[in-house]
Design an enzyme around this catalytic site. Structure first.
Site, PDB file in Angstrom:
ATOM      1  N   ALA A 110      -3.824   7.598  -5.035  1.00  0.00           N
ATOM      2  CA  ALA A 110      -2.429   7.181  -5.172  1.00  0.00           C
ATOM      3  C   ALA A 110      -2.443   5.707  -5.567  1.00  0.00           C
ATOM      4  O   ALA A 110      -2.717   4.837  -4.739  1.00  0.00           O
ATOM      5  CB  ALA A 110      -1.692   7.387  -3.861  1.00  0.00           C
TER       6      ALA A 110
ATOM      7  N   GLY B  81       0.835  -1.207   0.000  1.00  0.00           N
ATOM      8  CA  GLY B  81       0.000   0.000   0.000  1.00  0.00           C
ATOM      9  C   GLY B  81       0.861   1.244   0.000  1.00  0.00           C
ATOM     10  O   GLY B  81       2.078   1.172  -0.221  1.00  0.00           O
ATOM     11  N   ASN B  82       0.239   2.360   0.215  1.00  0.00           N
ATOM     12  CA  ASN B  82       0.998   3.609   0.326  1.00  0.00           C
ATOM     13  C   ASN B  82       0.339   4.499   1.372  1.00  0.00           C
ATOM     14  O   ASN B  82      -0.699   4.150   1.930  1.00  0.00           O
ATOM     15  CB  ASN B  82       1.105   4.294  -1.042  1.00  0.00           C
ATOM     16  CG  ASN B  82      -0.247   4.653  -1.594  1.00  0.00           C
ATOM     17  OD1 ASN B  82      -0.981   5.443  -1.016  1.00  0.00           O
ATOM     18  ND2 ASN B  82      -0.605   4.026  -2.715  1.00  0.00           N
ATOM     19  N   ARG B  83       0.939   5.655   1.616  1.00  0.00           N
ATOM     20  CA  ARG B  83       0.522   6.458   2.769  1.00  0.00           C
ATOM     21  C   ARG B  83      -0.584   7.463   2.453  1.00  0.00           C
ATOM     22  O   ARG B  83      -0.852   8.353   3.244  1.00  0.00           O
ATOM     23  CB  ARG B  83       1.742   7.158   3.348  1.00  0.00           C
ATOM     24  CG  ARG B  83       2.725   6.162   3.953  1.00  0.00           C
ATOM     25  CD  ARG B  83       4.018   6.821   4.353  1.00  0.00           C
ATOM     26  NE  ARG B  83       3.800   7.949   5.223  1.00  0.00           N
ATOM     27  CZ  ARG B  83       4.608   9.000   5.320  1.00  0.00           C
ATOM     28  NH1 ARG B  83       5.692   9.048   4.585  1.00  0.00           N
ATOM     29  NH2 ARG B  83       4.321   9.983   6.139  1.00  0.00           N
ATOM     30  N   SER B  84      -1.211   7.350   1.305  1.00  0.00           N
ATOM     31  CA  SER B  84      -2.275   8.310   0.980  1.00  0.00           C
ATOM     32  C   SER B  84      -3.429   8.213   1.990  1.00  0.00           C
ATOM     33  O   SER B  84      -3.926   7.128   2.279  1.00  0.00           O
ATOM     34  CB  SER B  84      -2.804   8.006  -0.428  1.00  0.00           C
ATOM     35  OG  SER B  84      -3.984   8.734  -0.635  1.00  0.00           O
TER      36      SER B  84
END
Ligand code: CTP
Length: 414
Positions: free
Chosen positions: A284, A218-221
């Site tokens: 994102a 995942g990512n930090r969005s």
């Protein structure tokens, strides 16, 4: 809810009708938030409402008179039931929160038996109703019929929430949070904005690409910028579809499509934007996903105790897919992308603008601590084919308003 002022509420004349539910205390918060946002709030209370909260509370919070007695004279010497017909006629919006089963019946039947009912009859402006009642009263066919009647006549009904009542019973009948009621009021005021009648699709949050049933890439969005854009587009009168991977409080009036992976996002975007006026890709999207997803949780074994390799494969680029579809169909009419850059912002963003075929690119410098992921502020540069403009540090809500304003201009001139 954002602490900053909601422009749509400034100088609006709102008549707040409070009726006799235990949730009447929550109307104090509503009156306070409306007043803080620059609305002029005139409160009308039924007799039953005054058993729960005093008129003085509303008077102190709003700094305005509170109307309670049908037959009392007001400061001009007019009987209240006449004086506040004028109030209703001058109102920009009437909101009744909480609205009891009895009030719904009076409103549906067109009775003028108390000040709140008379006001609703006399008003020619939007009517927002937030029912709240105990036990199974809301589900009763009589109440449902009344709600339906009011809805048919154009009233905006805020569905009550599930929960536990003062009586100890559970069910649907709780007054929603102030933020939701404000959202509905905002929605009622938005109809003449720059995007009135336009179909807008917005994506928010980061995608999650599964490794196994419990893990993902995942990512930090946080999704905050996407949600702020959805709210700004709703404020401008748009019909908004918000495709989201996060679970923030949904902006009132938006259609929410939940997604998790790039695949899910791709399918949802292609379907929703096929006849849209505007697509804003604030999500994102993960650029890579695991080549395969394990059916079972990957366990620690002798074979992977020192290291575990996870082959990744490239994800499709959604904006590039949209670009191809748009060349054929002409939809979505306007496309806005985001760029997260940690270096060479302008050069990288300009290359992205061209590669992805977007009309406007909102570029973030994600290396700054006061902008980008998770925080409430953003510092962005807006790029078009032949311009770039760096905006100051501002809230994500303000960035959203500016982006939506530009988008509305592009749709009109396009
Ligand atoms: N985007 C997309 N599909 C992807 C990746 C990104 O549609 N597979 C969209 C994003 O929603 C955003 C824009 O493309 O609007 C730019 O995203 P960004 O992550 O900055 O760019 P990338 O395409 O990932 O390029 P790079 O990794 O080179 O920065």
């Amino acid at each position: 809810m954002s602490v900053e002022a909601i422009a749509l509420l400034r100088n609006k004349r709102v008549v707040l009708g409070v009726t006799g539910s235990v949730a009447a205390y929550k109307a104090v918060d509503l009156a306070s938030k409306l007043t803080q946002n620059g609305a002029e709030v005139n409160t009308i209370m039924t007799e039953a409402a005054q058993k729960f909260v005093t008129p003085l509370t509303f008077q102190a919070i709003t700094g305005r008179p509170v109307y309670t007695d049908l037959w009392a004279a007001n400061t001009l010497g007019l009987a209240t039931h006449i004086a506040h017909v004028g109030l209703a006629e001058a109102a920009d919006l009437v909101v009744i929160a909480p609205a009891t089963a009895d009030t719904l019946a009076r409103l549906a039947g067109g009775f003028a038996s108390d000040l709140v009912a008379i006001t609703a009859l006399a008003a020619r402006c939007p009517l927002v109703i937030a029912p709240a009642m105990d036990g199974g009263m809301y589900e009763h066919p009589a109440t449902q019929e009344n709600v339906e009647k009011l809805r048919q006549r154009g009233a905006i009904i805020i569905e009550p929430e599930e929960g536990r009542f003062a009586s100890g019973l559970s069910g649907r009948g709780r007054l929603p949070e102030t933020g939701t009621i404000i959202g509905a009021i905002r929605w009622a005021f938005s109809k003449n904005g720059g995007l009135a009648g336009k179909r807008v699709v917005i994506t928010a949050g980061g995608t999650r690409e599964p490794i196994d049933p419990v893990r993902y890439i995942g990512n930090r969005s946080s999704g905050k910028q996407g949600y702020a854009l959805a709210q700004a587009a709703l404020d401008a009168g748009a019909e908004v579809t918000l495709i989201s991977s996060v679970h923030l409080p949904p902006p009132y009036g938006a259609k929410i499509i939940p997604i998790e992976t790039m695949r899910g996002l791709l399918d949802a975007v292609m379907a929703a934007s096929a006849d849209a006026d505007l697509l804003i890709m604030a999500a994102a999207v993960a650029d890579f996903r695991p080549q395969t997803t394990a059916d079972q949780k990957i366990k620690k074994t002798a074979a992977n105790v020192d290291s575990l390799s996870l082959p990744l494969t490239h994800n499709e680029d959604i904006l590039e897919a949209v670009k191809v579809a748009r060349q054929k169909s002409g939809f979505p009419r306007v496309v806005i992308g985001f760029a997260a850059e940690s270096e060479n912002l302008l050069a990288n963003a300009r290359a992205k603008l061209e590669r992805k075929g977007v009309d406007l690119l909102v570029a973030n410098d994600i290396s700054a601590s006061d902008a980008g992921f998770s925080v409430d502020t953003n510092r962005v540069t807006l790029l078009t084919k032949d311009s770039d403009e760096q905006l100051d540090l501002m809230s994500k809500a303000q960035v959203a308003e500016i982006v939506v304003e530009r988008a509305a201009g592009m749709i009109v001139s396009g």
